[in-house]
Write an enzyme that holds these catalytic residues in place. Structure first.
Site, PDB file in Angstrom:
ATOM      1  N   ARG A 180      99.993  74.379  51.251  1.00 46.36           N
ATOM      2  CA  ARG A 180      99.705  73.629  50.017  1.00 46.36           C
ATOM      3  C   ARG A 180      98.361  73.883  49.645  1.00 46.36           C
ATOM      4  NH1 ARG A 180      98.702  67.499  49.123  1.00 46.36           N
ATOM      5  NH2 ARG A 180      98.479  67.321  46.804  1.00 46.36           N
TER       6      ARG A 180
ATOM      7  N   HIS B 223      93.885  68.310  42.009  1.00 50.40           N
ATOM      8  CA  HIS B 223      93.571  67.594  42.938  1.00 50.40           C
ATOM      9  C   HIS B 223      92.346  67.222  42.517  1.00 50.40           C
ATOM     10  CE1 HIS B 223      94.456  67.099  47.582  1.00 50.40           C
ATOM     11  NE2 HIS B 223      93.614  66.288  47.390  1.00 50.40           N
TER      12      HIS B 223
ATOM     13  N   TYR C 217      99.385  58.161  55.311  1.00 54.58           N
ATOM     14  CA  TYR C 217      98.327  58.132  56.356  1.00 54.58           C
ATOM     15  C   TYR C 217      98.427  56.929  57.000  1.00 54.58           C
ATOM     16  CZ  TYR C 217      96.151  62.109  54.276  1.00 54.58           C
ATOM     17  OH  TYR C 217      95.871  63.311  53.944  1.00 54.58           O
TER      18      TYR C 217
ATOM     19  N   ASN D  84     102.503  61.657  50.269  1.00 56.98           N
ATOM     20  CA  ASN D  84     101.184  61.689  51.187  1.00 56.98           C
ATOM     21  C   ASN D  84     101.338  60.419  51.870  1.00 56.98           C
ATOM     22  OD1 ASN D  84     100.402  64.100  49.976  1.00 56.98           O
ATOM     23  ND2 ASN D  84      98.521  63.341  48.941  1.00 56.98           N
TER      24      ASN D  84
ATOM     25  N   GLU E  53     101.158  65.486  52.640  1.00 57.33           N
ATOM     26  CA  GLU E  53      99.986  65.295  53.473  1.00 57.33           C
ATOM     27  C   GLU E  53     100.260  64.105  54.660  1.00 57.33           C
ATOM     28  OE1 GLU E  53      96.319  64.115  51.484  1.00 57.33           O
ATOM     29  OE2 GLU E  53      96.715  65.556  49.901  1.00 57.33           O
TER      30      GLU E  53
ATOM     31  N   GLU F 272      98.063  62.246  44.025  1.00 56.71           N
ATOM     32  CA  GLU F 272      97.580  61.011  44.300  1.00 56.71           C
ATOM     33  C   GLU F 272      96.741  60.307  42.998  1.00 56.71           C
ATOM     34  OE1 GLU F 272      95.111  60.679  47.706  1.00 56.71           O
ATOM     35  OE2 GLU F 272      96.786  61.231  49.032  1.00 56.71           O
TER      36      GLU F 272
END
Ligand code: GCO
Length: 456
Positions: free
Chosen positions: A78, A123, A304, A302, A361, A168
């Site tokens: 990606r 991005h 985290y 994504n 991600e 995002e």
């Protein structure tokens, strides 16, 4: 520890990067300035006053990086396109051909190596020339993005079959206009923040047909950073704050995409707090929700960490004591909570009609350095990915339609406001010599891919 259950045979193991974070070559071949060029050159915005002028110099060193991708054995990669390489100011009628050529050659090389490219169109590094007309707060951005998507997919769409419109949107909208950490660096401007979120979503929807027409049999999605939220205590204050958090972080994006509506409780609560007026919501025009909610082929997630939410509007002595104990954190200070990935995926499967998910991600910052034998023993990174991949497998076994996992990141890079101080890569980058050295996690991931998710 990942148990012996295998992932689906065609599961896409990948890794991810983004243009501003790795490319460098800030004004090469006609590239215009992006908002991140401007921002990182504004003193005091980035740790150590670092900037992405050179970054990993991927613009010149990409053949090396493709070799490393090949060695890693990923099936997919990606990457994102730098918008100002294609439209230097954003206002040009025709694209800058050397910019398109750069990506075209890169993609040919990926395909020659059997690596499937996943392209992110935005991005974050939009042309400064578009910021100058108001950036995402301006509705003109929708047309600008559609034009950009058209030209990129027209040029690359014969070979690229997986497209992500935005990465995002929350970061652009919240960090840019509420927290002031990202460009344009405004604080507590809910009207601009919501308007930005809306224009991002609208431009996503409006570009889908353009991309589909140019890139037959392609899949088109959007990537959201999502996070389950838990109240810090059972107090009504924390429970309410947690609901607000979920609305502004998760539902503000998921609801319009999949339910054709905005979370009314979010608007009501902002109006009650006098942060917006009802009439402000006129950024939402008739037909917009229909455009936003048109069929998206996949959702990029994504992930985290989770959010443990404390109500900061009331004094601590009025609230109940915090009941949630935080687990270990990464070098970034983000809590490691793999089970939350499972919880998140189960929740979005239950609440939204999502047919396909990719984890676009997932990763962690650890600053392990090479030892005297030049070995980078980043065992904590291995543990982090292993635990998350395990929870992902549990979610897939429980019916979550996830078809791929992209680790963040291929290599250490420019970590936005943290500059080069936070390292997420499987590959160590010496930012002086630009030398790349695979870390232990690189070899661990290579092995995991070879065994389709099984740790041997
Ligand atoms: C994001 C971005 C990446 C970051 C990564 C680590 O999720 O913020 O997509 O560009 O580098 O997430 O913060």
């Amino acid at each position: 520890m990942i148990d012996n259950n295998k992932f689906p045979n065609d599961f896409l193991w990948g890794t991810a990067t983004s243009s501003y974070q790795i490319e460098g070559a800030m004004d090469t071949d006609g590239k215009g300035k992006s908002i991140w060029d401007t921002y990182s050159h504004t003193k005091g915005k980035i740790q150590n006053n670092d900037n992405g002028d050179v970054a990993c110099d991927h613009y010149n060193l990409w053949p090396k990086d493709i070799k490393l991708l090949k060695e890693l054995g990923v099936k997919a990669y990606r990457l994102s396109i730098s918008w100002p390489r294609i439209f230097p100011s954003g206002h040009e009628k025709a694209p800058n051909l050397p910019g398109l050529d750069f990506y075209s050659e890169l993609i040919d090389n990926l395909l020659e190596n059997n690596i499937k490219p996943f392209i992110t169109l935005n991005h974050w590094d939009i042309p400064q020339g578009l910021e100058d007309i108001g950036g995402w707060t301006s509705r003109d951005m929708v047309d600008a993005f559609v034009k950009y998507s058209y030209y990129v997919s027209d040029n690359l769409g014969d070979r690229v079959k997986s497209w992500i419109t935005h990465n995002e949107p929350w970061c652009i909208s919240y960090l840019g206009y509420i927290q002031g950490q990202f460009p344009p660096g405004l604080k507590n401007n809910w009207l601009k923040s919501l308007t930005t979120a809306h224009h991002l979503l609208l431009s996503h929807g409006m570009s889908i047909n353009e991309i589909r027409n140019n890139s037959k049999d392609s899949e088109i999605g959007i990537t959201l950073n999502l996070s389950p939220s838990t109240p810090a205590s059972e107090s009504t204050y924390d429970v309410e704050a947690c609901k607000f958090y979920d609305a502004q972080f998760n539902r503000l994006y998921l609801d319009p995409l999949y339910k054709k509506s905005y979370p009314e409780d979010l608007f009501d609560s902002l109006i009650k707090k006098r942060l917006i007026k009802r009439s402000d919501i006129n950024f939402l025009k008739p037909g917009d929700l229909k455009s936003i909610s048109q069929k998206t082929d996949f959702l990029g997630v994504n992930f985290y960490s989770r959010a443990v939410v404390r109500n900061n509007d009331i004094s601590e002595d009025k609230n109940l004591p915090i009941e949630v104990t935080l687990k270990e954190k990464t070098d970034f200070g983000w809590e490691i909570h793999p089970r939350s990935l499972y919880d998140l995926l189960i929740r979005i499967k239950k609440d939204y009609p999502i047919e396909k998910i990719y984890i676009t991600e997932n990763g962690c910052a650890y600053n392990d350095v090479p030892d005297k034998n030049n070995i980078i023993n980043d065992s904590k990174r291995i543990e982090y990915h292993s635990a998350h991949i395990n929870e992902l497998k549990n979610a897939i076994n429980d019916g979550v339609p996830c078809e791929g996992y992209f680790a963040w990141s291929l290599m250490d890079n420019f970590e936005w406001c943290e500059g080069f101080g936070k390292r997420f890569g499987f590959i160590w980058v010496d930012f002086e010599s630009l030398k790349r050295t695979p870390k232990q996690s690189f070899f661990w991931y290579k092995n995991l891919i070879e065994n389709n998710g099984k740790e041997i």
